[in-house]
Design an enzyme around this catalytic site. Structure first.
Site, PDB file in Angstrom:
ATOM      1  N   TYR A 189       0.862  -1.186   0.000  1.00  0.00           N
ATOM      2  CA  TYR A 189       0.000   0.000   0.000  1.00  0.00           C
ATOM      3  C   TYR A 189       0.895   1.231   0.000  1.00  0.00           C
ATOM      4  CZ  TYR A 189      -3.397   3.451   1.679  1.00  0.00           C
ATOM      5  OH  TYR A 189      -4.203   4.553   1.809  1.00  0.00           O
ATOM      6  N   ASP A 291       9.226   3.517  -0.290  1.00  0.00           N
ATOM      7  CA  ASP A 291       8.160   4.002   0.567  1.00  0.00           C
ATOM      8  C   ASP A 291       8.501   3.557   1.985  1.00  0.00           C
ATOM      9  OD1 ASP A 291       5.949   4.369   2.104  1.00  0.00           O
ATOM     10  OD2 ASP A 291       4.514   3.634   0.619  1.00  0.00           O
ATOM     11  N   LYS A 319       4.035   9.267   8.865  1.00  0.00           N
ATOM     12  CA  LYS A 319       3.705   8.627  10.146  1.00  0.00           C
ATOM     13  C   LYS A 319       4.649   9.058  11.278  1.00  0.00           C
ATOM     14  CE  LYS A 319       1.418   4.530   8.194  1.00  0.00           C
ATOM     15  NZ  LYS A 319       0.019   4.821   8.241  1.00  0.00           N
TER      16      LYS A 319
HETATM   17  C1  PLP Z   1       3.599   1.991   3.340  1.00  0.00           C
HETATM   18  C2  PLP Z   1       2.595   3.101   3.336  1.00  0.00           C
HETATM   19  N1  PLP Z   1       2.703   4.079   2.421  1.00  0.00           N
HETATM   20  C3  PLP Z   1       1.837   5.105   2.379  1.00  0.00           C
HETATM   21  C4  PLP Z   1       0.801   5.179   3.269  1.00  0.00           C
HETATM   22  C5  PLP Z   1      -0.174   6.318   3.202  1.00  0.00           C
HETATM   23  O1  PLP Z   1       0.030   7.157   4.292  1.00  0.00           O
HETATM   24  P1  PLP Z   1      -1.152   8.132   4.771  1.00  0.00           P
HETATM   25  O2  PLP Z   1      -2.221   7.274   5.353  1.00  0.00           O
HETATM   26  O3  PLP Z   1      -0.480   9.018   5.785  1.00  0.00           O
HETATM   27  O4  PLP Z   1      -1.606   8.889   3.582  1.00  0.00           O
HETATM   28  C6  PLP Z   1       0.628   4.175   4.228  1.00  0.00           C
HETATM   29  C7  PLP Z   1      -0.479   4.226   5.189  1.00  0.00           C
HETATM   30  O5  PLP Z   1      -0.751   3.328   5.943  1.00  0.00           O
HETATM   31  C8  PLP Z   1       1.559   3.104   4.262  1.00  0.00           C
HETATM   32  O6  PLP Z   1       1.443   2.104   5.141  1.00  0.00           O
END
Ligand code: PLP
Length: 481
Positions: A189, A291, A319
């Site tokens: 994700y 990511d 986060k």
């Molecule tokens: C690996 C990863 N990338 C991107 C995101 C997206 O982050 P946000 O929810 O702050 O938009 C998440 C959210 O859980 C994530 O786990």
């Protein structure tokens, strides 16, 4: 020493983990009996419901004006949404007054614990000076310098969510190459924007052949034109990544990858995989983006970049770097930031670099998540892994444990899990039941879909690990009986 450790008064006396959970001779492996699992789910749900009477009642109030009574669809997982009241250190209280040891930690954002005094102080000071100007402030150099030191990338920009960071990372890779296609990993994700919300948790019936996975929409309303620009590949398989590039010569701008997968249990990269991807991307005139929204500053001081020794072209963070405020940061090489440096590319946002977020980030990075806290996280990680592994062996459960630093998970599979497809057949009732056992026994965890994932904060102790393991042991004994 830990920063601001607390919350020891109401815990049972610490005892060494080995003593509390002696290593037993492993049992012959069992399979999960799903009828028994269903029976236990009914029992645990019935026990949980009265504890959440206030949450269940408040939902009806919230539903009058908020769709489904929650702010994000992922705050609404069965059996019902739990409304939070407050948190302190490693503890969370819901609006029914239940107290939990928090292993959810806001999807891992609160690795510094709730209401850390240094972050509260930084926020209070900044709030008194003004919360938003849409102008740059003097927090930029301290935060940028710290992130450069951790992730080895020279230039940074700041945003408000993980989604914004992957959006900008993908756009930067496209801007620099003039190419439109992106390669992503099946089962990862990267946020909820249209370019990449594909094949996050696709059903087994939809995924197609492994050498040509179907790019499966994760949400309604995303035009097929976006899906056509995304090639999906399995994790931990360089040959399949190469196939994707070979079949799309000169079309791929870059690859975005969680260097350790965090959204279907914790799956670590095999030796050589990340370096191989970087070499492959560069040989094809493309870029590699990490990511690290979940792994950044949680696996190690320098995230997965440091843990696995391969620096990508671009890193997305969010986060945990914001100390509990909406945050995001993109670090990259000067080459990738070229279009921004030349003022050809607008990387914009009203709240980018918001002073509250930057003040909280600064305190988090410089004063709380300092190099010494990672020894503590590693110690608790080891206690979790050792204790859970003992229970799994004792009861012969078809599971394994994986983790690093603040992050870990039990994976409900006998086979080693190297990629999403190894986990896709696992019945979600098992992780739901494990979640219910924890929730009913004072441990708050992130939603249970597929695999359990935990986050440890700087406040978590061996006693907290013990509670988690003891609850897991009750689950194991119940399903194995
Ligand atoms: C690996 C990863 N990338 C991107 C995101 C997206 O982050 P946000 O929810 O702050 O938009 C998440 C959210 O859980 C994530 O786990």
């Amino acid at each position: 020493m830990l920063n601001g450790r607390s919350n020891t008064a109401d815990r049972p006396t610490e005892r060494p983990l080995e003593e509390a959970s002696p290593r037993m001779a492993p049992q012959d492996p069992i399979e999960f009996d799903l009828d028994r699992v269903d029976e236990l789910i009914a029992r645990e749900e019935a026990a949980l419901e009265p504890k959440h009477a206030a949450s269940i009642a408040y939902r009806e109030v919230a539903e009058r004006t908020t769709a489904r009574g929650v702010a994000s669809s992922w705050q609404d997982s069965p059996p019902h949404a739990v409304y939070a009241d407050h948190g302190k250190g490693n503890r969370l209280w819901d609006i029914d007054g239940n107290e939990y040891i928090d292993f959810h930690l806001g999807y891992g954002a609160m690795v510094m614990g709730h209401a850390h005094p240094k972050i509260v102080e930084a926020l209070q000071q900044q709030a008194a000076l003004g919360t938003h100007f849409a102008q740059p402030t003097k927090h930029l150099d301290a935060v940028g310098q710290n992130l450069s030191e951790r992730f080895g990338l020279p230039l940074w920009r700041f945003m408000n969510s993980g989604t914004e960071t992957t959006l900008e990372a993908i756009r930067l890779m496209r801007a620099n190459t003039g190419r439109d296609m992106i390669v992503k990993i099946e089962g990862s994700y990267h946020g909820h924007h249209d370019s990449i919300m594909f094949s996050v948790a696709p059903d087994r019936s939809e995924i197609g052949p492994r050498e040509h996975p179907v790019t499966v929409h994760q949400a309604m309303g995303i035009p097929q034109a976006f899906a056509d620009l995304v090639r999906v590949v399995p994790f931990n398989d360089l040959a399949e990544a190469k196939r994707a590039f070979d079949e799309n010569k000169g079309k791929i701008a870059g690859m975005i990858i969680e260097p350790a997968m965090m959204n279907c249990g914790v799956i670590l990269p095999e030796p050589g995989y990340l370096q191989g991807l970087k070499d492959l991307c560069h040989a094809e005139g493309a870029y590699l983006a990490y990511d690290e929204v979940k792994t950044g500053i949680t696996l190690t001081y320098g995230g997965a970049t440091h843990a696995f020794g391969v620096t990508p072209d671009i890193v997305c963070l969010a986060k945990a770097i914001g100390g509990g405020t909406p945050c995001g940061a993109v670090g990259a090489t000067r080459e990738l930031y070229g279009p921004v440096l030349r003022n050809e590319y607008d990387m914009a946002g009203t709240f980018n670099g918001n002073p509250l977020t930057m003040a909280a980030s600064r305190a988090t990075l410089l004063e709380v998540m300092t190099p010494d806290v990672y020894d503590q996280l590693d110690r608790i990680d080891k206690a979790m892994k050792d204790g859970l592994t003992s229970v799994i062996e004792k009861h012969g459960l078809p599971c394994s444990v994986s983790g690093m630093g603040a992050k870990g998970s039990v994976i409900y599979s006998r086979q080693p899990v190297r990629e999403y497809r190894d986990a896709v057949g696992i019945d979600e009732r098992i992780s739901y039941l494990a979640w219910l056992f924890q929730q009913n026994r004072g441990v708050f965890k992130s939603p249970w879909t597929k695999q359990e994932t935990w986050t440890i904060s700087v406040y978590h102790s061996e006693d907290d690990a013990r509670r988690y393991i003891d609850n897991f042991e009750e689950f194991a004994a119940a399903v194995a009986s």
